[in-house]
Scaffold this active site. Sequence first.
Site, PDB file in Angstrom:
ATOM      1  N   ARG A 141      24.555  31.721  62.477  1.00  0.00           N
ATOM      2  CA  ARG A 141      23.204  32.275  62.608  1.00  0.00           C
ATOM      3  C   ARG A 141      22.491  32.221  61.261  1.00  0.00           C
ATOM      4  O   ARG A 141      23.052  32.628  60.239  1.00  0.00           O
ATOM      5  CB  ARG A 141      23.282  33.726  63.106  1.00  0.00           C
ATOM      6  CG  ARG A 141      21.958  34.462  63.171  1.00  0.00           C
ATOM      7  CD  ARG A 141      21.167  34.106  64.416  1.00  0.00           C
ATOM      8  NE  ARG A 141      20.099  35.074  64.616  1.00  0.00           N
ATOM      9  CZ  ARG A 141      18.872  34.958  64.118  1.00  0.00           C
ATOM     10  NH1 ARG A 141      18.544  33.915  63.371  1.00  0.00           N
ATOM     11  NH2 ARG A 141      17.972  35.892  64.365  1.00  0.00           N
TER      12      ARG A 141
ATOM     13  N   GLU B 184      47.494  57.643  74.296  1.00  0.00           N
ATOM     14  CA  GLU B 184      48.822  57.787  73.678  1.00  0.00           C
ATOM     15  C   GLU B 184      48.841  58.907  72.638  1.00  0.00           C
ATOM     16  O   GLU B 184      49.461  58.792  71.583  1.00  0.00           O
ATOM     17  CB  GLU B 184      49.248  56.462  73.042  1.00  0.00           C
ATOM     18  CG  GLU B 184      50.735  56.181  73.139  1.00  0.00           C
ATOM     19  CD  GLU B 184      51.121  55.630  74.502  1.00  0.00           C
ATOM     20  OE1 GLU B 184      52.313  55.541  74.796  1.00  0.00           O
ATOM     21  OE2 GLU B 184      50.211  55.294  75.283  1.00  0.00           O
TER      22      GLU B 184
ATOM     23  N   GLU C 147      43.254  63.343  67.066  1.00  0.00           N
ATOM     24  CA  GLU C 147      43.351  64.715  66.561  1.00  0.00           C
ATOM     25  C   GLU C 147      44.820  65.179  66.583  1.00  0.00           C
ATOM     26  O   GLU C 147      45.302  65.835  65.642  1.00  0.00           O
ATOM     27  CB  GLU C 147      42.470  65.648  67.399  1.00  0.00           C
ATOM     28  CG  GLU C 147      40.974  65.451  67.191  1.00  0.00           C
ATOM     29  CD  GLU C 147      40.463  64.114  67.741  1.00  0.00           C
ATOM     30  OE1 GLU C 147      39.528  63.547  67.135  1.00  0.00           O
ATOM     31  OE2 GLU C 147      41.001  63.636  68.772  1.00  0.00           O
TER      32      GLU C 147
END
Length: 384
Positions: A267, A362, A366
């Site tokens: 791009r 899984e 936290e």
Amino acid sequence: MALTAEEETIVKTVHEFVEKQVKPVVRELEHANTYPEELIETMKEIGVFGLAIPEPYGFGAVSMPCYVQVAEELARGWMSLAGAMGGHTVVSKLLLLFGTEEQKQKYLPRMATGELRATMALTEPGGGSDLQAMRTVARRDGDEYVINGSKTWISNARRSDLVALLCKTDPQAQPAHKGVSILLVEKVPGFDVSRDLPKLGYKGVESCELNFTDARVPVSSLLGDEEGRGFAQMMKGLEVGRLQVAARATGVARAAFEDALRYSQERESFGKPIWQHQSVGNMLADMGTKLFAARSLLLSAAEKFDSGQRCDMEAGMAKLFASETAMQIALDAVRVHGGYGYSTEYDVERYFRDAPLMIVGEGTNEIQRNVIAKQLVARGGLDI
């Protein structure tokens, strides 16, 4: 740890499978939420479902560094394919580590070929990461257990004929984890896969709700030969699971980075490739650095696993960092692509939808931080 020549061939074979068979069809399959039957069959032929199963039950287990690289390659092509073999591997490891010889002989040879698919069932509605608060109970009745309860967010449940079910065999036990066991449950009367859950990403592979209503299984379904060990057994299994999720996250991050790097060179704006604009170039530099760090953590944790040492902290670190990195790199890949990053005609929008699963799956990140903090204190810091 260097891979053996055979292991390098396995990783290369999976890489070529992704390039030649997965990438040409993934966009159409994913958008239609179609189960990738032909791709799964090819994975069976390659031997993906038996990578954790050694002789004499299988064709020979690979090292954990090899296994996570295979999972990474699959996720680089389509995260759902890596998810299709995740729980299966955890159940394989549970059987190898804790199963009776009869259980190993009964299940592992068919699991190695993919003839028998397996998954694990931990999470309950309203329970989330608090596994000890589970309400699924298996009551002993003569030579059988009678199971009642429900599970949710169970991947591959419809196509798995063996479920490693975490449940309470002694609901009154104190502390609660001493009353938890794992039962190896096949599709029996009273066991119902009730519905497939609608999802943001992770398409093509089902995530289901399971209901158990007076489902009876023989006492021999108990993993191992003693009740009350299921919680510790599953925690060891989750070391494998978290490494696999970290590998999935690394694969998604790698795919997003590779697409962004390629697009930034193709791009042009203001007369030059967009990577030469400092803001885009800096973004690519950060993406590459974070990806390299995540993959290094993953491979280091995988080596620690193979050493036989406890690696719940290292697996948790790899899962935590790789999943957060995958989310950030996927978002940055959208930014690099500009408006096209928001288009379903480009793959980066899929990476952005798939990445959050590894943050909450899984064991949420936290919870990972809690595990890591406790281990840092218990070990007296980092051994570096």
